[in-house]
Design a protein around this motif. Structure first.
Motif, PDB file in Angstrom:
ATOM      1  N   SER A   1       0.818  -1.140   0.190  1.00  0.00           N
ATOM      2  CA  SER A   1       0.025  -0.034   0.198  1.00  0.00           C
ATOM      3  C   SER A   1       0.831   1.300   0.090  1.00  0.00           C
ATOM      4  N   VAL A   2       1.997   1.203   0.646  1.00  0.00           N
ATOM      5  CA  VAL A   2       2.844   2.369   0.867  1.00  0.00           C
ATOM      6  C   VAL A   2       3.630   2.474  -0.739  1.00  0.00           C
ATOM      7  N   VAL A   3       3.947   1.485  -1.125  1.00  0.00           N
ATOM      8  CA  VAL A   3       4.679   1.668  -2.696  1.00  0.00           C
ATOM      9  C   VAL A   3       3.781   2.310  -3.475  1.00  0.00           C
ATOM     10  N   GLU A   4       2.346   1.815  -3.648  1.00  0.00           N
ATOM     11  CA  GLU A   4       1.215   2.306  -4.329  1.00  0.00           C
ATOM     12  C   GLU A   4       1.003   3.730  -4.140  1.00  0.00           C
ATOM     13  N   CYS A   5       0.989   4.155  -2.933  1.00  0.00           N
ATOM     14  CA  CYS A   5       0.814   5.673  -2.594  1.00  0.00           C
ATOM     15  C   CYS A   5       2.193   6.405  -3.097  1.00  0.00           C
ATOM     16  N   LEU A   6       3.206   5.978  -2.962  1.00  0.00           N
ATOM     17  CA  LEU A   6       4.452   6.689  -3.467  1.00  0.00           C
ATOM     18  C   LEU A   6       4.468   6.764  -4.696  1.00  0.00           C
ATOM     19  N   TYR A   7       3.906   5.948  -5.510  1.00  0.00           N
ATOM     20  CA  TYR A   7       3.695   5.941  -6.958  1.00  0.00           C
ATOM     21  C   TYR A   7       2.685   6.728  -7.340  1.00  0.00           C
ATOM     22  N   ALA A   8       1.612   6.691  -6.797  1.00  0.00           N
ATOM     23  CA  ALA A   8       0.391   7.255  -7.237  1.00  0.00           C
ATOM     24  C   ALA A   8       0.415   8.798  -7.483  1.00  0.00           C
ATOM     25  N   CYS A   9      -0.289   8.883  -8.624  1.00  0.00           N
ATOM     26  CA  CYS A   9      -0.261  10.517  -9.150  1.00  0.00           C
ATOM     27  C   CYS A   9      -1.746  11.063  -8.487  1.00  0.00           C
ATOM     28  N   ARG A  10      -1.597  12.443  -8.017  1.00  0.00           N
ATOM     29  CA  ARG A  10      -2.503  13.024  -7.647  1.00  0.00           C
ATOM     30  C   ARG A  10      -3.716  13.588  -8.549  1.00  0.00           C
ATOM     31  N   GLU A  11      -3.424  13.573  -9.921  1.00  0.00           N
ATOM     32  CA  GLU A  11      -4.358  13.702 -10.892  1.00  0.00           C
ATOM     33  C   GLU A  11      -4.245  12.528 -12.064  1.00  0.00           C
ATOM     34  N   GLY A  12      -5.336  12.416 -12.341  1.00  0.00           N
ATOM     35  CA  GLY A  12      -5.568  11.322 -13.332  1.00  0.00           C
ATOM     36  C   GLY A  12      -7.008  11.243 -13.882  1.00  0.00           C
ATOM     37  N   LEU A  13      -6.941  10.108 -14.861  1.00  0.00           N
ATOM     38  CA  LEU A  13      -8.343   9.913 -15.689  1.00  0.00           C
ATOM     39  C   LEU A  13      -9.227   8.847 -14.833  1.00  0.00           C
ATOM     40  N   ASP A  14     -10.469   8.751 -14.763  1.00  0.00           N
ATOM     41  CA  ASP A  14     -11.326   7.791 -14.227  1.00  0.00           C
ATOM     42  C   ASP A  14     -12.372   7.575 -15.199  1.00  0.00           C
ATOM     43  N   PHE A  15     -13.247   6.585 -14.642  1.00  0.00           N
ATOM     44  CA  PHE A  15     -14.394   6.158 -15.343  1.00  0.00           C
ATOM     45  C   PHE A  15     -15.643   6.422 -14.503  1.00  0.00           C
ATOM     46  N   GLY A  16     -16.665   7.006 -14.831  1.00  0.00           N
ATOM     47  CA  GLY A  16     -17.846   7.377 -13.964  1.00  0.00           C
ATOM     48  C   GLY A  16     -18.379   6.108 -13.124  1.00  0.00           C
ATOM     49  N   ASP A  17     -19.075   5.224 -13.885  1.00  0.00           N
ATOM     50  CA  ASP A  17     -19.869   4.261 -13.585  1.00  0.00           C
ATOM     51  C   ASP A  17     -19.546   2.992 -14.294  1.00  0.00           C
ATOM     52  N   LEU A  18     -18.855   1.942 -14.080  1.00  0.00           N
ATOM     53  CA  LEU A  18     -18.591   0.664 -14.763  1.00  0.00           C
ATOM     54  C   LEU A  18     -19.921  -0.207 -15.117  1.00  0.00           C
ATOM     55  N   GLU A  19     -20.576  -0.114 -14.096  1.00  0.00           N
ATOM     56  CA  GLU A  19     -21.981  -0.774 -14.237  1.00  0.00           C
ATOM     57  C   GLU A  19     -22.835  -0.442 -15.318  1.00  0.00           C
ATOM     58  N   THR A  20     -22.925   0.901 -15.785  1.00  0.00           N
ATOM     59  CA  THR A  20     -23.472   1.395 -16.642  1.00  0.00           C
ATOM     60  C   THR A  20     -22.956   1.008 -18.132  1.00  0.00           C
ATOM     61  N   LEU A  21     -21.916   0.318 -18.180  1.00  0.00           N
ATOM     62  CA  LEU A  21     -21.187   0.005 -19.461  1.00  0.00           C
ATOM     63  C   LEU A  21     -22.249  -0.924 -20.389  1.00  0.00           C
ATOM     64  N   GLY A  22     -22.329  -0.541 -21.583  1.00  0.00           N
ATOM     65  CA  GLY A  22     -23.219  -1.352 -22.318  1.00  0.00           C
ATOM     66  C   GLY A  22     -22.453  -2.527 -23.037  1.00  0.00           C
ATOM     67  N   SER A  23     -23.211  -3.418 -23.509  1.00  0.00           N
ATOM     68  CA  SER A  23     -22.935  -4.921 -23.934  1.00  0.00           C
ATOM     69  C   SER A  23     -21.810  -4.673 -24.896  1.00  0.00           C
ATOM     70  N   GLY A  24     -20.591  -5.360 -24.640  1.00  0.00           N
ATOM     71  CA  GLY A  24     -19.389  -5.273 -25.545  1.00  0.00           C
ATOM     72  C   GLY A  24     -18.443  -4.235 -25.093  1.00  0.00           C
ATOM     73  N   MET A  25     -18.921  -3.399 -24.501  1.00  0.00           N
ATOM     74  CA  MET A  25     -17.890  -2.356 -23.903  1.00  0.00           C
ATOM     75  C   MET A  25     -16.769  -2.633 -23.248  1.00  0.00           C
ATOM     76  N   LYS A  26     -15.605  -2.137 -23.210  1.00  0.00           N
ATOM     77  CA  LYS A  26     -14.442  -2.562 -22.297  1.00  0.00           C
ATOM     78  C   LYS A  26     -13.740  -1.118 -22.027  1.00  0.00           C
ATOM     79  N   VAL A  27     -12.930  -1.028 -20.812  1.00  0.00           N
ATOM     80  CA  VAL A  27     -12.519  -0.087 -20.305  1.00  0.00           C
ATOM     81  C   VAL A  27     -11.120  -0.411 -19.881  1.00  0.00           C
ATOM     82  N   HIS A  28      -9.989   0.347 -20.250  1.00  0.00           N
ATOM     83  CA  HIS A  28      -8.598  -0.193 -19.803  1.00  0.00           C
ATOM     84  C   HIS A  28      -7.978   1.377 -19.191  1.00  0.00           C
ATOM     85  N   VAL A  29      -7.459   1.273 -18.104  1.00  0.00           N
ATOM     86  CA  VAL A  29      -6.777   2.207 -17.249  1.00  0.00           C
ATOM     87  C   VAL A  29      -5.403   1.901 -16.726  1.00  0.00           C
ATOM     88  N   ASN A  30      -4.451   2.828 -17.501  1.00  0.00           N
ATOM     89  CA  ASN A  30      -3.077   2.148 -16.858  1.00  0.00           C
ATOM     90  C   ASN A  30      -2.829   2.517 -15.429  1.00  0.00           C
TER      91      ASN A  30
END
Length: 558
Positions: A494-523
């Motif tokens: 958890s500390v390693v992830e915190c040290l690396y994590a950026c304070r700004e970034g991209l995200d996706f609103g609600d994964l449960e609302t994705l339509g059929s066949g949709m995929k989301v990938h975030v680095n």
């Protein structure tokens, strides 16, 4: 005298009867096969060769004459029901084949049957007549151009965008019910409406493509009429109407961009593209992929527009204990990175060298980069002849991008985090004859010791006075930042992830609302988000849920 005359007459009758019984000795003869043609609007069959029956009893009366022909059904079922044969000349045996009723080429084009000739026998009553063998007759019904072309559709519609030329706008098709290729094929189409900006050509005589020349700028709907002709020059029963609608110009792409997005610190996640949608101009779409990327490559280590020091970040993440962890930011590779020169056996290229003393013994490790491989040599004790080698193959150490490495050693366990993601090593025990490191506490960054020469100078595990000159090899070519070495226990994940994590970034609103066949990938750094799908409506809804977040209390403008 009367008695004598009666006897003479009686003898003459007997002689005549005796001679007539012996007159019909031969059967009639005809050809074995005939080929015939008949027109749809005629019933006379023209045979090749002509129909003649011969009899060797000719020129005897009756016995040498042909009295008739009989027709028998053939393999196709045609015969006595549809055809008959008549004698035109009894003495020459000439005959004629004809149909009993009109024939239809469209229902049946070929007919086969057999025919047989018979003579007149021994008298006018046809007693003791003889028959010939059966001959096969093949009759083909020739087509008459009785049908006109008929369009498959009475009305054809198409729409095209303005400002473009098309080789083909709409296909029209007409069919002809005649049985022969000569009359059933459509030879050409014609636009009968004058002064229209379209042309029509023929496609294998069956279909046609309406092509556009140039359209008047104010014309939105064009209506015109098309006709068709078969190869017998029969015109279509009814002409077809073509309607072409010209749509305003359309360019596929994303519509609804927001040129500027205002972000207020503390507002959490905000959507970046609330009104964005994909315009396809009614083209068929099989797959859609969109990549959203934060352009942070120009910012220090490529993460956050802030001024936190490394010590402050570690305090925020809870990394305040002593530990045995090596952490650094690394950027290496690309055209500006020059290859290292070959090294002697036992040296490591582009690495760091560090010794740690425990009581009266020394442990030693060496972290090195070889191409796109990262290797860790570890001696639990410098007296060990063979170190343990941990090897990782990583694209991140040679892609010219900033990456965060965290290496925690709790021998025999070694954990490597690259950008917060764990990578398992390949463990190698046999590394050949590698000289032991010097039993001296020191740390090197950006180069390695030259072990073979120094090994000769070691006497009883001590370095003689005045012999402290060192030769370094395998210089590192690249950029390093934030190098931190802390002896002690290893860092939690958890500390390693915190040290690396950026304070700004991209995200996706609600994964449960994705339509059929949709995929989301975030680095892991949340700087790149990829959407993939095949349904346009579902994809538009997904793009509108891509959000930006910045957890900094005082976000840096930019």
């Amino acid at each position: 005298m009367d008695r004598m005359n009666f006897l003479s007459f009686f003898l003459l009758c007997l002689t005549s009867v005796a001679s007539s019984n012996k007159a019909n000795k031969h059967k009639p003869w005809i050809e074995t096969e005939y080929q015939g043609i008949v027109m749809e609007n005629d019933n006379t069959v023209l045979l090749n060769p002509p129909l003649f029956a011969l009899d060797k009893d000719a020129p005897l009366h009756y016995a040498g004459e042909i009295c008739g022909f009989r027709v028998h059904n053939g393999p196709s079922g045609s015969g006595s029901v549809q055809f008959e044969a008549v004698v035109l000349d009894r003495s020459t045996g000439e005959g004629l084949v004809r149909s009993k009723e009109p024939l239809d080429c469209e229902s049946q084009r070929e007919h086969s049957f057999t025919i047989q000739a018979y003579d007149c026998g021994e008298g006018p009553d046809g007693v003791n007549s003889k028959k010939s063998h059966k001959a096969t007759v093949h009759v083909r019904v020739n087509d008459v151009n009785e049908f006109s072309p008929v369009f498959v559709e009475r009305r054809y519609e198409a729409s095209v965008p303005e400002g473009r030329l098309f080789d083909r706008i709409v296909r029209v098709e007409a069919l002809d019910a005649d049985c022969s290729p000569q009359y059933s094929q459509i030879c050409f189409y014609d636009i009968i409406t004058p002064n229209v900006p379209f042309a029509i050509d023929n496609d294998a005589g069956m279909r046609s493509a309406v092509r556009r020349y140039s359209l008047p700028p104010l014309s939105r709907v064009h209506t015109f009429w098309v006709t068709a002709f078969d190869c017998g020059k029969n015109r279509a029963q009814a002409d077809a109407q073509v309607v072409v609608t010209v749509k305003p110009s359309c360019k596929p792409g994303w519509i609804g961009w927001a040129k500027r997005v205002e972000y207020t610190p503390g507002s959490g996640s905000i959507p970046l593209f609330p009104s964005l949608h994909l315009e396809t101009c009614e083209e068929t779409v099989w797959n859609i992929q969109a990549t959203v990327e934060l352009q942070t490559g120009h910012i220090g280590k490529g993460c956050d527009r802030d001024s936190y020091s490394d010590r402050s970040v570690r305090r925020l993440c809870g990394a305040v204990r002593d530990h045995f962890t090596l952490q650094l930011w690394i950027r290496r590779g690309g055209a500006n990175i020059q290859p290292t020169t070959p090294q002697t056996r036992g040296s490591r290229k582009e690495g760091g060298d560090h010794r740690v003393q425990h009581d009266d013994s020394f442990s030693h490790y060496s972290l090195s980069v070889h191409g796109c491989r990262l290797s860790l040599f570890y001696w639990p004790d410098v007296s060990a002849a063979r170190p343990v080698k941990f090897l990782w193959k990583l694209e991140q150490v040679c892609d010219s991008e900033w990456h965060h490495l965290s290496l925690s050693v709790q021998f025999p366990s070694v954990t490597l985090y690259v950008d917060g993601v764990t990578f398992d090593p390949a463990l190698i025990h046999d590394n050949g004859a590698i000289p032991n490191p010097l039993p001296r506490q020191r740390m090197l960054i950006g180069a390695c010791w030259e072990p073979e020469e120094k090994q000769k100078e070691i006497v009883n595990n001590t370095i003689p006075e005045g012999k402290d000159s060192v030769r370094y090899v395998g210089g590192y070519h690249g950029l390093l930042s934030g190098v931190t070495v802390r002896p002690g226990s290893v860092e939690p994940h958890s500390v390693v992830e915190c040290l690396y994590a950026c304070r700004e970034g991209l995200d996706f609103g609600d994964l449960e609302t994705l339509g059929s066949g949709m995929k989301v990938h975030v680095n892991p750094s949340q700087s790149v988000l990829v959407l993939e799908g095949d349904d346009i409506e579902s994809f538009n809804r997904a793009v509108q849920q891509v959000t930006y977040r910045n957890s900094l209390r005082f976000a840096t403008p930019g």
